[in-house]
Design a protein around this motif. Structure first.
Motif, PDB file in Angstrom:
ATOM      1  N   UNK A 118      24.893   7.972  73.712  1.00  0.00           N
ATOM      2  CA  UNK A 118      24.627   7.437  75.049  1.00  0.00           C
ATOM      3  C   UNK A 118      23.130   7.340  75.354  1.00  0.00           C
ATOM      4  N   UNK A 119      22.321   8.198  74.764  1.00  0.00           N
ATOM      5  CA  UNK A 119      20.884   8.170  75.061  1.00  0.00           C
ATOM      6  C   UNK A 119      20.121   7.158  74.200  1.00  0.00           C
ATOM      7  N   UNK A 131      21.357  15.651  81.762  1.00  0.00           N
ATOM      8  CA  UNK A 131      21.474  14.291  82.291  1.00  0.00           C
ATOM      9  C   UNK A 131      20.717  13.335  81.380  1.00  0.00           C
ATOM     10  N   UNK A 132      21.240  12.114  81.273  1.00  0.00           N
ATOM     11  CA  UNK A 132      20.544  11.059  80.555  1.00  0.00           C
ATOM     12  C   UNK A 132      20.860   9.734  81.221  1.00  0.00           C
ATOM     13  N   UNK A 133      20.030   8.764  80.926  1.00  0.00           N
ATOM     14  CA  UNK A 133      20.254   7.409  81.413  1.00  0.00           C
ATOM     15  C   UNK A 133      20.359   6.518  80.178  1.00  0.00           C
ATOM     16  N   UNK A 134      21.475   5.779  80.076  1.00  0.00           N
ATOM     17  CA  UNK A 134      21.688   4.947  78.894  1.00  0.00           C
ATOM     18  C   UNK A 134      20.874   3.652  78.962  1.00  0.00           C
ATOM     19  N   UNK A 135      21.019   2.819  77.949  1.00  0.00           N
ATOM     20  CA  UNK A 135      20.220   1.598  77.853  1.00  0.00           C
ATOM     21  C   UNK A 135      20.533   0.577  78.937  1.00  0.00           C
ATOM     22  N   UNK A 137      20.995   1.688  82.111  1.00  0.00           N
ATOM     23  CA  UNK A 137      20.579   2.333  83.351  1.00  0.00           C
ATOM     24  C   UNK A 137      21.629   3.216  83.982  1.00  0.00           C
ATOM     25  N   UNK A 138      22.792   3.373  83.345  1.00  0.00           N
ATOM     26  CA  UNK A 138      23.868   4.221  83.865  1.00  0.00           C
ATOM     27  C   UNK A 138      23.543   5.680  83.542  1.00  0.00           C
ATOM     28  N   UNK A 139      23.708   6.557  84.525  1.00  0.00           N
ATOM     29  CA  UNK A 139      23.430   7.986  84.346  1.00  0.00           C
ATOM     30  C   UNK A 139      24.684   8.729  83.904  1.00  0.00           C
ATOM     31  N   UNK A 140      24.489   9.618  82.949  1.00  0.00           N
ATOM     32  CA  UNK A 140      25.559  10.436  82.384  1.00  0.00           C
ATOM     33  C   UNK A 140      25.124  11.894  82.395  1.00  0.00           C
ATOM     34  N   UNK A 141      26.077  12.787  82.557  1.00  0.00           N
ATOM     35  CA  UNK A 141      25.847  14.215  82.396  1.00  0.00           C
ATOM     36  C   UNK A 141      26.697  14.673  81.216  1.00  0.00           C
ATOM     37  N   UNK A 142      26.053  15.173  80.180  1.00  0.00           N
ATOM     38  CA  UNK A 142      26.759  15.672  79.007  1.00  0.00           C
ATOM     39  C   UNK A 142      26.802  17.189  79.164  1.00  0.00           C
ATOM     40  N   UNK A 143      27.973  17.689  79.541  1.00  0.00           N
ATOM     41  CA  UNK A 143      28.088  19.061  80.034  1.00  0.00           C
ATOM     42  C   UNK A 143      29.070  19.895  79.207  1.00  0.00           C
ATOM     43  N   UNK A 144      28.584  20.981  78.593  1.00  0.00           N
ATOM     44  CA  UNK A 144      29.521  21.914  77.961  1.00  0.00           C
ATOM     45  C   UNK A 144      30.340  22.604  79.062  1.00  0.00           C
ATOM     46  N   UNK A 145      31.646  22.666  78.891  1.00  0.00           N
ATOM     47  CA  UNK A 145      32.503  23.298  79.913  1.00  0.00           C
ATOM     48  C   UNK A 145      32.056  24.721  80.226  1.00  0.00           C
ATOM     49  N   UNK A 146      31.609  25.427  79.215  1.00  0.00           N
ATOM     50  CA  UNK A 146      31.217  26.828  79.409  1.00  0.00           C
ATOM     51  C   UNK A 146      30.008  26.960  80.344  1.00  0.00           C
ATOM     52  N   UNK A 147      29.202  25.919  80.441  1.00  0.00           N
ATOM     53  CA  UNK A 147      28.012  25.976  81.293  1.00  0.00           C
ATOM     54  C   UNK A 147      28.387  26.213  82.752  1.00  0.00           C
ATOM     55  N   UNK A 148      29.367  25.487  83.255  1.00  0.00           N
ATOM     56  CA  UNK A 148      29.739  25.670  84.661  1.00  0.00           C
ATOM     57  C   UNK A 148      30.336  27.053  84.907  1.00  0.00           C
TER      58      UNK A 148
END
Length: 183
Positions: A118-119, A131-135, A137-148
């Motif tokens: 995606x990046x 967080x990243x923004x793809x080519x 311009x859409x923003x994505x959050x790539x989140x490990x479940x354990x983080x929350x």
């Protein structure tokens, strides 16, 4: 949970579907003219994904939409079974970080997989805290479940260390946030 059956008129025939089959909310993404390209890109990344329908502009409404007849208007697609619509609406609106899509990951391999794809060709300055923004311009959050789980831990010292570690990262490193959690 009970399933409600309804009749749906289809131009070809009558079909019965259950209410569980109907997705009530479908995100619509406004692109300048890259809707089909973007939908194909996203569908190539996520499992259980596909383009389901492409519609084209006609002569009607040309004075409003300004698009040439025959060009792609909308692309319906699914990512991981979740329905989306991409619209070629012209350059009027741009994506921003106020809306993002979260990709929940179980392993570092999944985090790495989605982050890398995606990046690619996206905005490197927008990469922070998972967080990243793809080519496009859409923003994505790539989140490990354990983080929350770690950030919401009732022990404020543990959750605070995780937050501090995460704030130093672009892509989330599960081992580093676990190390921070454990002190």
């Amino acid at each position: 949970m009970e399933s409600v059956t309804v009749s749906v008129l289809n131009l070809n025939n009558d079909q019965e579907i259950s209410m569980q089959d109907i997705q009530r909310i479908t995100p619509c993404l406004w692109f300048d003219n890259q809707a089909e390209e973007a939908a194909e890109f996203y569908a190539s990344i996520f499992k259980n994904s596909r383009i389901t329908k492409v519609s084209h502009y006609g002569e009607a409404g040309h004075e409003v939409h300004g698009q040439a007849a025959g060009t792609v208007m909308t692309v319906a697609f699914e990512l991981g079974g979740q329905g989306f619509v991409a619209l070629n609406g012209g350059p009027t609106f741009k994506f921003n970080e106020a809306i993002s899509f979260q990709v929940n990951c179980e392993t570092q391999e999944e985090v790495d997989y989605y982050w890398e794809r995606l990046s690619k060709d996206g905005d490197e300055k927008a990469q922070q805290c998972g967080w990243l923004k793809d080519k496009y311009g859409v923003s994505w959050q790539i989140v490990p479940r354990i983080l929350s789980e770690m950030i919401s831990d009732p022990d404020s010292e543990k959750s605070g260390r995780v937050m501090e570690a995460m704030l130093q990262m672009k892509k989330i490193d599960i081992d580093k946030v676990k190390h921070a959690f454990n002190g």
